[in-house]
Write a protein that holds these residues in place. Structure first.
Motif, short mmCIF file in Angstrom:
data_model
loop_
_atom_site.label_atom_id
_atom_site.label_comp_id
_atom_site.label_asym_id
_atom_site.label_seq_id
_atom_site.Cartn_x
_atom_site.Cartn_y
_atom_site.Cartn_z
N PRO A 23 0.81 -1.23 0.00
CA PRO A 23 0.00 0.00 0.00
C PRO A 23 0.84 1.29 0.00
O PRO A 23 0.32 2.36 -0.30
N CYS A 24 2.12 1.15 0.35
CA CYS A 24 2.97 2.35 0.50
C CYS A 24 3.78 2.69 -0.75
O CYS A 24 4.26 3.81 -0.89
N VAL A 25 3.93 1.72 -1.64
CA VAL A 25 4.87 1.86 -2.76
C VAL A 25 4.43 2.96 -3.73
O VAL A 25 3.27 3.00 -4.13
N LYS A 26 5.36 3.86 -4.09
CA LYS A 26 5.08 4.95 -5.04
C LYS A 26 5.96 4.79 -6.28
O LYS A 26 5.51 4.38 -7.32
N ASP A 27 7.24 5.16 -6.19
CA ASP A 27 8.17 4.94 -7.29
C ASP A 27 9.59 4.91 -6.73
O ASP A 27 9.82 5.27 -5.58
N LYS A 28 10.54 4.49 -7.57
CA LYS A 28 11.90 4.26 -7.08
C LYS A 28 12.62 5.54 -6.68
O LYS A 28 13.64 5.47 -6.00
N TYR A 29 12.10 6.68 -7.10
CA TYR A 29 12.75 7.94 -6.74
C TYR A 29 12.30 8.44 -5.37
O TYR A 29 12.94 9.29 -4.78
N ARG A 30 11.16 7.93 -4.87
CA ARG A 30 10.66 8.38 -3.57
C ARG A 30 10.63 7.28 -2.52
O ARG A 30 10.65 7.56 -1.32
N ASP A 31 10.57 6.03 -2.94
CA ASP A 31 10.49 4.93 -1.97
C ASP A 31 11.84 4.71 -1.27
O ASP A 31 12.89 4.88 -1.88
#
Length: 268
Positions: A23-31
């Motif tokens: 549920p928390c995953v956004k993208d590799k630049y912000r995770d």
């Protein structure tokens, strides 16, 4: 705590890890970097942000502590290829490529399409590139020597910008030094923009600016603060008049000599 953490080590089954973070995953630049370690320490698996967040390196460190095995699945790591998305930060280079174009460049590179590598500078990073050169990459020192019909990606390391007929990934080492002089308490409005426009007209990127320099007399000028704000990555060099004495400048000014003791501040 997802958005406040840089790295997360999850101890347990991979399936539980995935369901917990989904549920928390956004993208590799912000995770944050996520590493999953089984309860025996035998397998250490980077799950998210292997390059950008450093999960691959963290997994290797943990595996060294647990005598386990880092299970790295990133293609560039497993094929010995450069990690283009972290190459700039590794050597202090900047790039202005957006995420979509960076992903396009990575895809072309790891799938071993023919790549032209243009090296305009010499530093530790370019030495590394030449010493680890993949077979599908050819090195050039001059842009005009590249036959673009033979390549599908251009990677450049230097201060210049290029408009090619193929995708371009440019890394900008900080190699340019901006010197300035000004009237006392001059208004800085538009000066930084003018400098950047001059650079761009000459095919140079402002991201390659290494430092902003001026004379001690000008160290408290609003213009210096404005330039520092515009280019926060650039260092500042403040010179004494004695440091600049004896330097021939193209356009000597009697007025500048009268005020500062040297015939030109910016040119010096």
């Amino acid at each position: 705590n997802w958005s406040s953490l840089e790295q997360i080590v999850f101890i347990g089954a991979m399936g539980i890890c995935i369901r917990s973070i989904a549920p928390c995953v956004k993208d590799k630049y912000r995770d944050p970097a996520v590493v999953c370690v089984d309860s025996t320490g035998k397998f250490v698996i980077p799950v998210l942000s292997g390059h950008i967040g450093g999960a691959n390196d963290l997994a290797r460190q943990i595996a060294g502590l647990t005598a386990g095995e880092a299970v790295v699945t990133t293609q560039s790591d497993n094929t010995g290829l450069w990690a283009l998305d972290t190459l700039g930060s590794k050597f202090g280079w900047k790039t202005d490529l957006n995420r979509a174009k960076m992903n396009q460049a990575i895809s072309l590179f790891v799938e071993r399409h023919p790549v032209a590598l243009l090296l305009e500078v010499r530093d530790n990073g370019t030495d590394y590139l030449e010493s680890t050169l993949p077979e599908h990459v050819k090195v050039f020192s001059k842009y005009d020597d590249i036959d673009f019909s033979q390549f599908e990606l251009l990677i450049t390391v230097g201060p210049h910008t290029f408009d090619a007929t193929i995708p371009v990934l440019s890394y900008y080492p900080q190699v340019m030094h901006i010197g300035f002089g000004c009237r006392r308490q001059c208004r800085p409005d538009g000066i930084a923009e003018h400098i950047e426009n001059c650079l761009k007209e000459n095919g140079l990127s402002p991201l390659a600016i290494a430092s902003i320099g001026t004379i001690e007399l000008k160290k408290d000028e609003p213009l210096l603060a404005d330039l520092q704000s515009r280019w926060p990555w650039a260092g500042t060099q403040i010179w004494a008049a004695s440091d600049l004495e004896g330097i021939d400048v193209p356009n000597p000014s009697e007025k500048a000599f009268e005020v500062t003791g040297v015939y030109g501040v910016a040119e010096s």
